[in-house]
Write an enzyme that holds these catalytic residues in place. Sequence first.
Site, PDB file in Angstrom:
ATOM      1  N   LYS A   1       0.815  -1.224   0.000  1.00  0.00           N
ATOM      2  CA  LYS A   1       0.000   0.000   0.000  1.00  0.00           C
ATOM      3  C   LYS A   1       0.844   1.267   0.000  1.00  0.00           C
ATOM      4  O   LYS A   1       0.321   2.358  -0.237  1.00  0.00           O
ATOM      5  CB  LYS A   1      -0.923   0.001   1.223  1.00  0.00           C
ATOM      6  CG  LYS A   1      -1.902  -1.175   1.251  1.00  0.00           C
ATOM      7  CD  LYS A   1      -2.968  -1.067   0.172  1.00  0.00           C
ATOM      8  CE  LYS A   1      -3.949  -2.229   0.243  1.00  0.00           C
ATOM      9  NZ  LYS A   1      -4.999  -2.159  -0.779  1.00  0.00           N
TER      10      LYS A   1
ATOM     11  N   LYS B   1       1.040   5.116  -4.621  1.00  0.00           N
ATOM     12  CA  LYS B   1       1.796   3.926  -5.060  1.00  0.00           C
ATOM     13  C   LYS B   1       2.502   4.212  -6.385  1.00  0.00           C
ATOM     14  O   LYS B   1       3.687   3.921  -6.550  1.00  0.00           O
ATOM     15  CB  LYS B   1       0.858   2.726  -5.221  1.00  0.00           C
ATOM     16  CG  LYS B   1       0.230   2.292  -3.915  1.00  0.00           C
ATOM     17  CD  LYS B   1      -1.061   1.517  -4.162  1.00  0.00           C
ATOM     18  CE  LYS B   1      -1.914   1.507  -2.918  1.00  0.00           C
ATOM     19  NZ  LYS B   1      -3.335   1.593  -3.175  1.00  0.00           N
TER      20      LYS B   1
ATOM     21  N   GLU C   1      -6.345  -2.103 -10.320  1.00  0.00           N
ATOM     22  CA  GLU C   1      -7.434  -1.850 -11.282  1.00  0.00           C
ATOM     23  C   GLU C   1      -7.975  -0.446 -11.095  1.00  0.00           C
ATOM     24  O   GLU C   1      -8.787   0.007 -11.899  1.00  0.00           O
ATOM     25  CB  GLU C   1      -8.571  -2.868 -11.077  1.00  0.00           C
ATOM     26  CG  GLU C   1      -8.292  -4.199 -11.741  1.00  0.00           C
ATOM     27  CD  GLU C   1      -9.422  -5.199 -11.581  1.00  0.00           C
ATOM     28  OE1 GLU C   1      -9.626  -5.992 -12.508  1.00  0.00           O
ATOM     29  OE2 GLU C   1     -10.076  -5.216 -10.522  1.00  0.00           O
TER      30      GLU C   1
END
Length: 214
Positions: free
Chosen positions: A14, A71, A162
């Site tokens: 994360k 990220k 995604e």
Amino acid sequence: MNITEIAASRFTTKAYDATRALSEEQVAAILSLLQTSPSTLNLQGWHFHVISTAAGREKIAPAIFELNSNKVAEAPLAIVFSSINAVSEQHLDALLAQEQQDGRFRDEASREKNDAGRRGYVGRYATSPEAQRHWMDRQLYIALGFLLLGAPALGLQATPIEGFDTHKMDKILGLEEQGLHSVVMATVGYNSDKDFNAQLPKSRFPLDKIITRL
Ligand SMILES: Cc1cc2nc3c(=O)[nH]c(=O)nc-3n(C[C@H](O)[C@H](O)[C@H](O)COP(=O)(O)O)c2cc1C
């Protein structure tokens, strides 16, 4: 660690440590996982945009959803997985030539049989442009799986993503002109101490809920 230990201990990263770069060898190892991933009929109807520079990260940033922006901004490597819009004649010819070059056919008859068989399957599965597109898109998740298991085997952490706007990404990378569309992404690197998921226990349904043995 053996493969089941790697699978049990891997996790979705994360937060990345932006100060830790990847070596060229590490990047090459990750890319070879993508290259060696299997695909239906060996079609390899995919293309991977590999982002490892600040300019590249800035370029794709507008397409990334807020929850993933840290990220993509901090990981030393981001990969956009794209799929071909259609299995063209040109693609089938290029694939056959590659397989021939790689020594897959013992003679002309076996080459012709392979080509005809593959074209037959493509016709049977790809009953509509949408079906063909979905069929190709599914193959990308196999490559993603290779990466997700392969990265920790190489001592790295990864995030499947995604959470991005595929239409924006397609525009940014000019994918339409290349006969491609983006499907999924991944980031790879070393996690930071802000990575809350690294401390959490894994949660999965029990085997007796998800497995039926006959
Ligand atoms: C196809 C796919 C897409 C995902 N997209 C995201 C994403 O956009 N952002 C994110 O933080 N995690 C994403 N995840 C991570 C999942 O939430 C995570 O794999 C799941 O909760 C299981 O946790 P684990 O990977 O730590 O074992 C995605 C996972 C998969 C397989």
